[in-house]
Design an enzyme around this catalytic site. Structure first.
Site, mmCIF file in Angstrom:
data_model
loop_
_atom_site.group_PDB
_atom_site.id
_atom_site.type_symbol
_atom_site.label_atom_id
_atom_site.label_comp_id
_atom_site.label_asym_id
_atom_site.label_seq_id
_atom_site.Cartn_x
_atom_site.Cartn_y
_atom_site.Cartn_z
ATOM 1 C CG ASP A 185 63.694 30.556 3.275
ATOM 2 O OD1 ASP A 185 64.325 30.837 2.235
ATOM 3 O OD2 ASP A 185 64.204 29.964 4.232
ATOM 4 C CB SER A 215 75.601 29.610 1.728
ATOM 5 O OG SER A 215 75.724 28.500 0.877
ATOM 6 N NE ARG A 244 73.516 20.735 -0.079
ATOM 7 C CZ ARG A 244 73.156 21.897 0.500
ATOM 8 N NH1 ARG A 244 73.463 23.040 -0.071
ATOM 9 N NH2 ARG A 244 72.486 21.905 1.624
#
Lengths: 265, 550
Positions: B312, B200, B141
């Site tokens: 989530d 991540s 990103r």
């Protein structure tokens, strides 16, 4: 950090999705591989390929020969790595065993049994021509292309679905082909089949075979008519035996017999 | 050995002299550096876009106003950069001194001439094919800029510094072990002498952390663990060994208050995602916003939005720092539209909960109580047979950046109106494999749509711009009274910041899964946003109507 998956578009058939909701079994190890494969398919693949594999935003997989996956090993590789340059992502959250199970399930989708149907395909073909179905459908390149191409409809759809599509076509319309009514700025009404749309525009195909594109801000009204089909209902037009014949003819359509011979893309 | 070395030096010597001579006569901006002061003072330099969210407060607000409501209809593509690497482009470009820095999937960094889009250099770190990306796409990103370096993370979990002029590698250090699922997709945040890097891997059952590296050497300065050990504060919100595989990834870019010396970072969901039986307790600091001392990495405060999450709904969304009157007195606030469908206002000095309001349909909480804790609606946990809950797994919003207009004091939130059926299944931790415990099936029907929603500071809705499909694009606001965003159908558009009315749109032919940014060159303003596999840059076409007024 499940960063949301691809949205399946407006095309997912909701009633079918709900109707087909199946218990998700607890634990992968306890299930038979085919059951596991189906489950994995529903979670990871159905968003694009359709819950039954008939296709949606992604291509249909209920075919004897998949265009890219020419054998089981290639299919596994495609599931594993995706197809670069397309929307097909790698199944990076699946392990090798799961990739095998889902690949085998996809292969099983292509085995569409030829069931013995009560009707006579030859008689059905005559009915198809007499009822002028070819005024809206193609079969092996013959006819007028407006509704779905029926050349391999026997592979893609079962006999019960085909019968329903003749008698109650509105129930068989894929959401992406929904009927749309547009009231133009001047007040004129146009009906057509939705071809595409986004937040700012919509594209339709009129029964005359003409594509029209509208800016939403430039029309008075855009109405989706999910309960209507541009195909008329043939309920009551055929007797039971004739319906059997017509379904038998459609079910016999399993791809062009004059195999296309162009260069692969 | 020594002879060739001497010889090379002799041969290069005249060249070095020539370079030094050039440096001596160039104006300062010709060899501009990006010292920390430029990052901290970026509001005074609106021509550049120096950090992921535009400034340390993460406003994603451009102070350029040359493109405005009166001329935005003349916005046209100035150039398009096609990455050609396959995969999604989710980058927010940075622009400094006429150069644009982008990340191409999975982890390639390129510098482009911001005037033309022509490439100046490109660095491919060579991410191996077998690199794991469990629970997220193979994306990057963006980068961080500081001094003469470009900082970024790779999918296989290395932190790297490249020379800003050439793309040559200055240093490369491992952040974690990709074989157990650790990866980097977020843009780092550069502060004074440090590079802050999130990771991540929550869906692989990784124990999350946030790292700080020395910008000059790559030495790791501190690590904040998102999940505490037994005995540490918060450690009693876990049972047994569940903390070791507890998730809490730090997969987006946080915010920074230089005066308080605090980083604000959103933390990910607990693992396994949908089966909470395996991890009884509140599972701190998952689904929390944390304030971390930038010098030491120590936790100053935390606020948990969703205790013991089973949907989530991580809390990685971008926190926006706002100084404003709150109930009569000036206060340093942090505001955040959470994935769980509530918008929150907190005191950013203390973490005190001030307010929460529902900004998108939700069916899991009766309300948020006076301490900020949700009062749950029973029966909304994932189940074997499936449980229908709003919002969907992707949440009421997600990683798509919000924007904050400091003049209007409006937060523009990319919103998803969508439900999911949530399923629960067994989960067993196995390193380097998904650790999920269930899944979702999205509901797509007439009630499913997207929107850009403009929220006042108290969370009340000022306006919404409705989109055909749930939002996947970030939002940017500008001093030209405009709000830019995109759609997954491929539209890039501009809205009137006062009304939400669409004033301009462009079909980019690929999903807009990125946030826009803006920069200026030679007095001309540009808007850039990634769509499909390309980066689009728009500028104003020549004026056709002299009567235009702002």
């Amino acid at each position: 950090m499940r960063e949301e998956f691809r949205y399946p578009g407006r095309g997912a058939p909701i009633p079918a999705l709900l109707a087909a909701l199946i218990l998700l079994p607890m634990g992968a190890a306890a299930q038979a591989p085919e059951e596991q494969g189906r489950r994995l398919f529903e979670v990871h693949c159905a968003r694009c390929h359709g819950l039954d594999g008939a296709g949606g935003e992604g291509p249909g997989l209920r075919r004897e020969n998949l265009r890219r996956a020419t054998d089981a090993e290639t299919l596994r590789e495609i599931v594993d790595r995706g197809i670069p340059g397309t929307d097909m992502p790698p199944a990076s959250s699946l392990n090798t065993q799961e990739i095998g199970a889902v690949s085998d399930y996809v292969l099983s989708l292509g085995v569409v049994a030829r069931v013995e149907l009560p009707g006579d395909p030859a008689a059905g073909r005559e009915l198809y021509e007499a009822a002028a179905c070819s005024a809206c459908h193609l079969v092996n390149g013959e006819g007028i292309a407006f509704g779905p191409d029926l050349s391999d409809i026997g592979l893609l759809r079962g006999p019960a679905y085909l019968r329903e599509a003749i008698e109650a076509p509105e129930a068989a319309v894929l959401p992406r082909h929904r009927t749309v009514r547009i009231v133009e700025a001047g007040g004129a009404e146009v009906m057509g089949m939705r071809v595409n749309e986004d937040t700012f525009s919509i594209q339709i195909l009129t029964p005359a075979g003409e594509h029209r594109s509208y800016r939403r801000s430039n029309v008075r009204e855009v109405e989706l008519l999910p309960a209507e089909s541009l195909m008329m209902s043939y309920a009551g037009q055929f007797d039971e035996g004739e319906l059997d014949d017509l379904v038998a003819w459609l079910a016999s359509l399993r791809g062009r017999d004059d195999a296309m011979t162009g260069e692969p893309e | 050995m020594s002879f060739p070395l001497r010889r090379r030096r002799r041969l290069r010597f005249p060249g070095v002299l020539a370079i030094l001579a050039i440096l001596a006569v160039l104006p300062v901006e010709g060899v501009a550096q990006i010292p920390y002061a430029r990052l901290a003072g970026s509001d005074a330099e609106p021509d550049a876009w120096l950090t992921y969210s535009g400034n340390y407060r993460s406003e994603r607000f451009s102070r350029l106003d040359r493109i405005h409501r009166g001329n935005v209809h003349r916005l046209r593509p100035a150039w398009i950069h096609q990455t050609g690497t396959g995969g999604r482009v989710e980058v927010t470009p940075l622009v400094a001194d006429g150069v644009m820095y982008i990340a191409e999937p999975p982890s390639t960094i390129a510098a482009l001439d911001a005037r033309t889009g022509r490439r100046l250099w490109r660095h491919d770190p060579g991410v191996p094919d077998e690199t794991l990306n469990i629970g997220f796409p193979r994306v990057n990103r963006g980068v961080a800029l500081l001094d003469d370096s470009v900082f970024f993370g790779t999918l296989d979990a290395f932190v790297m510094a490249l020379d800003r002029s050439t793309g040559d590698v200055r240093w490369r250090v491992p952040l974690g072990d990709n074989r157990i699922g650790v990866a980097i997709t977020a843009a780092p945040l550069a502060v004074d002498g440090k590079v802050i890097v999130g990771m991540s891997g929550g869906e692989a059952g990784v124990r999350g952390f946030l790292d700080a590296y020395d910008a000059g050497t790559g030495e790791r300065l501190w690590r904040f663990w998102a999940v505490p050990e037994p005995g540490e504060p918060g450690g009693d919100t876990w049972e047994g060994d569940a903390w070791k595989t507890g998730g809490g990834a730090t997969w987006l870019t946080g915010s920074f208050d230089p005066e308080l010396g605090l980083l604000y970072w959103g933390l990910g969901n607990p693992a396994p995602d949908w089966n909470g039986d395996l991890r009884p307790g509140d599972n701190l600091f998952t689904c929390s916003l944390v304030a971390i001392d930038v010098e030491t990495g120590e936790l100053r405060w935390h606020f948990q939005f969703t205790p013991h999450d089973t949907h989530d709904w991580d809390a990685n969304q971008i926190p926006v720092l706002v100084d404003a009157e709150w109930e009569g007195s000036p206060r340093k606030l942090v505001i955040l539209a959470n994935r769980n469908a509530f918008y929150y206002v907190l005191d950013r000095e203390t973490g005190q909960f001030l307010r929460a309001t529902e900004y998108s349909r939700q069916t899991w909480a009766e309300r948020i109580d006076e301490n900020g804790r949700p009062v749950l609606i029973p029966g909304m946990d994932p189940s074997e047979e499936g449980t229908l809950v709003w919002p969907s797994l992707a949440g009421a919003t997600n990683w798509y950046s919000p924007a904050f207009d400091p003049n209007r004091r409006l937060l523009f939130v990319p919103t998803r109106e969508m439900a999911s059926w949530y399923y629960k299944s067994d989960a067993e931790y196995e390193p380097g494999t998904p650790f999920l415990g269930g899944g979702e099936r999205r509901v797509v029907d007439e009630e499913t749509f997207g929107a850009v929603r403009a929220l006042a500071l108290d969370g009340s809705l000022e306006w919404e711009f409705r989109q055909l499909t749930p939002a996947v694009s970030g939002v940017m606001a500008t001093a030209g009274d405009l709000v830019f965003s995109g759609t997954q159908e491929g539209n890039i558009f501009a809205l009137d910041a006062d009304t939400g009315e669409a004033l301009w749109d462009f079909h980019a032919g690929g999903q807009v899964r990125a946030a826009p940014m803006s920069f200026a060159l030679d007095g001309e303003q540009f808007i850039s946003v990634a769509a499909g596999q390309s980066v689009f840059t728009f500028g104003l076409a020549p004026d056709a109507s002299p009567a235009e007024q702002p």
